[in-house]
Motif scaffolding. Structure first.
Motif, PDB file in Angstrom:
ATOM      1  N   ALA A  87       0.827  -1.210   0.000  1.00  0.00           N
ATOM      2  CA  ALA A  87       0.000   0.000   0.000  1.00  0.00           C
ATOM      3  C   ALA A  87       0.859   1.256   0.000  1.00  0.00           C
ATOM      4  O   ALA A  87       0.523   2.257  -0.652  1.00  0.00           O
ATOM      5  N   LEU A  88       1.990   1.225   0.703  1.00  0.00           N
ATOM      6  CA  LEU A  88       2.862   2.392   0.764  1.00  0.00           C
ATOM      7  C   LEU A  88       3.554   2.656  -0.570  1.00  0.00           C
ATOM      8  O   LEU A  88       3.655   3.801  -1.014  1.00  0.00           O
ATOM      9  N   THR A  89       4.038   1.600  -1.206  1.00  0.00           N
ATOM     10  CA  THR A  89       4.697   1.793  -2.497  1.00  0.00           C
ATOM     11  C   THR A  89       3.711   2.263  -3.564  1.00  0.00           C
ATOM     12  O   THR A  89       4.076   3.018  -4.467  1.00  0.00           O
ATOM     13  N   ALA A  90       2.452   1.836  -3.432  1.00  0.00           N
ATOM     14  CA  ALA A  90       1.432   2.310  -4.370  1.00  0.00           C
ATOM     15  C   ALA A  90       1.083   3.774  -4.113  1.00  0.00           C
ATOM     16  O   ALA A  90       0.873   4.548  -5.049  1.00  0.00           O
ATOM     17  N   ALA A  91       1.022   4.160  -2.840  1.00  0.00           N
ATOM     18  CA  ALA A  91       0.641   5.526  -2.491  1.00  0.00           C
ATOM     19  C   ALA A  91       1.750   6.528  -2.765  1.00  0.00           C
ATOM     20  O   ALA A  91       1.480   7.690  -3.097  1.00  0.00           O
ATOM     21  N   PHE A  92       3.017   6.083  -2.638  1.00  0.00           N
ATOM     22  CA  PHE A  92       4.148   6.998  -2.773  1.00  0.00           C
ATOM     23  C   PHE A  92       5.184   6.408  -3.734  1.00  0.00           C
ATOM     24  O   PHE A  92       6.294   6.047  -3.332  1.00  0.00           O
ATOM     25  N   PRO A  93       4.836   6.282  -5.006  1.00  0.00           N
ATOM     26  CA  PRO A  93       5.720   5.591  -5.956  1.00  0.00           C
ATOM     27  C   PRO A  93       7.044   6.301  -6.194  1.00  0.00           C
ATOM     28  O   PRO A  93       7.997   5.686  -6.669  1.00  0.00           O
ATOM     29  N   GLU A  94       7.113   7.586  -5.859  1.00  0.00           N
ATOM     30  CA  GLU A  94       8.335   8.338  -6.122  1.00  0.00           C
ATOM     31  C   GLU A  94       9.392   8.165  -5.022  1.00  0.00           C
ATOM     32  O   GLU A  94      10.523   8.626  -5.153  1.00  0.00           O
ATOM     33  N   ILE A  95       9.014   7.482  -3.929  1.00  0.00           N
ATOM     34  CA  ILE A  95       9.923   7.351  -2.781  1.00  0.00           C
ATOM     35  C   ILE A  95      10.119   5.867  -2.472  1.00  0.00           C
ATOM     36  O   ILE A  95       9.152   5.110  -2.365  1.00  0.00           O
ATOM     37  N   GLU A  96      11.354   5.459  -2.291  1.00  0.00           N
ATOM     38  CA  GLU A  96      11.636   4.064  -1.937  1.00  0.00           C
ATOM     39  C   GLU A  96      11.197   3.799  -0.501  1.00  0.00           C
ATOM     40  O   GLU A  96      11.379   4.635   0.385  1.00  0.00           O
ATOM     41  N   VAL A  97      10.627   2.617  -0.281  1.00  0.00           N
ATOM     42  CA  VAL A  97      10.144   2.203   1.037  1.00  0.00           C
ATOM     43  C   VAL A  97      10.946   0.992   1.491  1.00  0.00           C
ATOM     44  O   VAL A  97      11.048  -0.003   0.772  1.00  0.00           O
ATOM     45  N   ILE A  98      11.504   1.067   2.690  1.00  0.00           N
ATOM     46  CA  ILE A  98      12.281  -0.028   3.256  1.00  0.00           C
ATOM     47  C   ILE A  98      11.659  -0.444   4.581  1.00  0.00           C
ATOM     48  O   ILE A  98      11.436   0.392   5.464  1.00  0.00           O
ATOM     49  N   GLY A  99      11.358  -1.727   4.729  1.00  0.00           N
ATOM     50  CA  GLY A  99      10.856  -2.265   5.981  1.00  0.00           C
ATOM     51  C   GLY A  99      11.966  -2.961   6.752  1.00  0.00           C
ATOM     52  O   GLY A  99      13.125  -2.981   6.334  1.00  0.00           O
ATOM     53  N   VAL A 100      11.604  -3.564   7.877  1.00  0.00           N
ATOM     54  CA  VAL A 100      12.615  -4.229   8.709  1.00  0.00           C
ATOM     55  C   VAL A 100      12.677  -5.733   8.475  1.00  0.00           C
ATOM     56  O   VAL A 100      13.662  -6.370   8.861  1.00  0.00           O
ATOM     57  N   ILE A 101      11.652  -6.310   7.839  1.00  0.00           N
ATOM     58  CA  ILE A 101      11.604  -7.768   7.735  1.00  0.00           C
ATOM     59  C   ILE A 101      12.525  -8.296   6.651  1.00  0.00           C
ATOM     60  O   ILE A 101      13.316  -9.225   6.882  1.00  0.00           O
ATOM     61  N   GLU A 102      12.462  -7.753   5.447  1.00  0.00           N
ATOM     62  CA  GLU A 102      13.282  -8.261   4.348  1.00  0.00           C
ATOM     63  C   GLU A 102      14.784  -8.179   4.649  1.00  0.00           C
ATOM     64  O   GLU A 102      15.507  -9.161   4.445  1.00  0.00           O
ATOM     65  N   PRO A 103      15.293  -7.043   5.136  1.00  0.00           N
ATOM     66  CA  PRO A 103      16.726  -7.003   5.459  1.00  0.00           C
ATOM     67  C   PRO A 103      17.115  -8.014   6.532  1.00  0.00           C
ATOM     68  O   PRO A 103      18.188  -8.633   6.450  1.00  0.00           O
ATOM     69  N   GLY A 104      16.247  -8.192   7.545  1.00  0.00           N
ATOM     70  CA  GLY A 104      16.539  -9.173   8.586  1.00  0.00           C
ATOM     71  C   GLY A 104      16.560 -10.590   8.050  1.00  0.00           C
ATOM     72  O   GLY A 104      17.415 -11.401   8.421  1.00  0.00           O
ATOM     73  N   ALA A 105      15.621 -10.904   7.148  1.00  0.00           N
ATOM     74  CA  ALA A 105      15.579 -12.243   6.554  1.00  0.00           C
ATOM     75  C   ALA A 105      16.820 -12.496   5.707  1.00  0.00           C
ATOM     76  O   ALA A 105      17.416 -13.588   5.755  1.00  0.00           O
ATOM     77  N   GLN A 106      17.251 -11.509   4.937  1.00  0.00           N
ATOM     78  CA  GLN A 106      18.443 -11.662   4.110  1.00  0.00           C
ATOM     79  C   GLN A 106      19.677 -11.915   4.965  1.00  0.00           C
ATOM     80  O   GLN A 106      20.506 -12.791   4.656  1.00  0.00           O
ATOM     81  N   ALA A 107      19.816 -11.155   6.048  1.00  0.00           N
ATOM     82  CA  ALA A 107      20.975 -11.325   6.921  1.00  0.00           C
ATOM     83  C   ALA A 107      20.944 -12.681   7.619  1.00  0.00           C
ATOM     84  O   ALA A 107      21.988 -13.312   7.822  1.00  0.00           O
ATOM     85  N   ALA A 108      19.749 -13.146   7.992  1.00  0.00           N
ATOM     86  CA  ALA A 108      19.634 -14.446   8.655  1.00  0.00           C
ATOM     87  C   ALA A 108      20.040 -15.577   7.725  1.00  0.00           C
ATOM     88  O   ALA A 108      20.767 -16.501   8.122  1.00  0.00           O
TER      89      ALA A 108
END
Length: 274
Positions: A87-108
């Motif tokens: 919903a955030l990427t759809a509402a604000f397509p001009e700004i990159e959105v970063i959450g905490v789950i994907e980076p944590g999963a990648q590091a794990a």
């Protein structure tokens, strides 16, 4: 809206105060960046809300940050990261959105070559299955074991980060992940933004052979990579921090003092209405 500028601040949003651990990690990783933090303290916890409500609240909060002017949005909330990023990427397509789950999963996944990963999170995050999905998307054969650790949140907000009571709670939560008649996990994800404050005790209970993956520091690294890729990094000066909340500046300031290990006064917190 015009394209983001390197001189704009990074916008950081959380349902409350736990995301200050993410802010702290970003400030240490990127000390020249201005940071604009909004905690939706009037409507916490998000974990009891439906995914649709969480997405709506997140878009409202992020919209306030965008109106103020930000070059990147960081969702420093596991529940909002699980339910609101589309919903955030759809509402604000001009700004990159970063959450905490994907980076944590990648590091794990990177820290667990054999795929044995434990996840410590709140009850709502465990129930959402967000870490399980994110880890398995990267490593389909991973052995993911999750444990809800809701008491950790209260301990962190009271500043109880070490001592007998904290160690007892950590043992109660962590030992079931270690003793299932299976090989021990190689990595343990601190899957709540409150939990980095308890890292020392969690690490002591888990043991030195288990890598701790801090969702705050991994999110900060993802922010650094994104700014570099988009050439949006601010290279000059000392970064400034602005705090906003939707309720109770005094409580926000009290807990922020614990999370940031420096004095924060109620006068430092702007109350906003979403």
């Amino acid at each position: 809206m015009t394209s983001p500028s390197p001189t704009l601040p990074i916008g950081i949003f959380d349902s409350g105060i736990g995301g200050l651990s993410v802010l702290d990690a970003i400030a240490k990783r990127l000390p020249t960046e201005d940071l604009l933090y909004l905690g939706d303290t009037a409507r916490l916890p998000y974990g009891t809300k439906s995914p649709e409500t969480v997405a709506r609240y997140a878009v409202q909060a992020a919209g306030h940050l965008v109106e103020r002017g930000v070059k990147l949005l960081v969702i420093a909330c596991n529940t909002a990261s699980a339910h609101a990023i589309p919903a955030l990427t759809a509402a604000f397509p001009e700004i990159e959105v970063i959450g905490v789950i994907e980076p944590g999963a990648q590091a794990a996944v990177a820290a667990a070559p054999s795929g044995r990963i434990g996840v410590l999170a709140t009850e709502s995050t465990v129930a959402s299955g967000a870490y399980d999905r994110a880890i398995h998307a990267l490593s389909p054969g991973a052995d993911v074991r999750q444990q809800a650790c809701s008491v950790f949140v209260a301990l962190a907000e009271e500043g109880w980060i070490r001592g007998d009571a904290v160690e007892a709670a950590a043992r109660r939560y962590i030992e079931p992940l270690l003793n299932h008649g299976r090989p021990r996990p190689e990595a343990l994800v601190l899957g709540c933004t409150h939990f980095p404050l308890l890292r020392e005790t969690i690490g002591a209970v888990a043991g030195p052979d288990i890598a701790l993956v801090d969702s705050a520091s991994t999110a900060a690294e993802a922010v650094a990579v994104a700014l570099d890729a988009d050439r949006l990094g601010n290279r000059a000066g000392a970064g400034r921090v602005k705090f906003m909340a939707t309720d109770s500046a005094s409580r926000f300031a009290r807990v922020a003092t614990i999370f940031l290990d420096r004095p924060v006064s109620p006068e430092d917190v702007e109350i906003v209405d979403l």
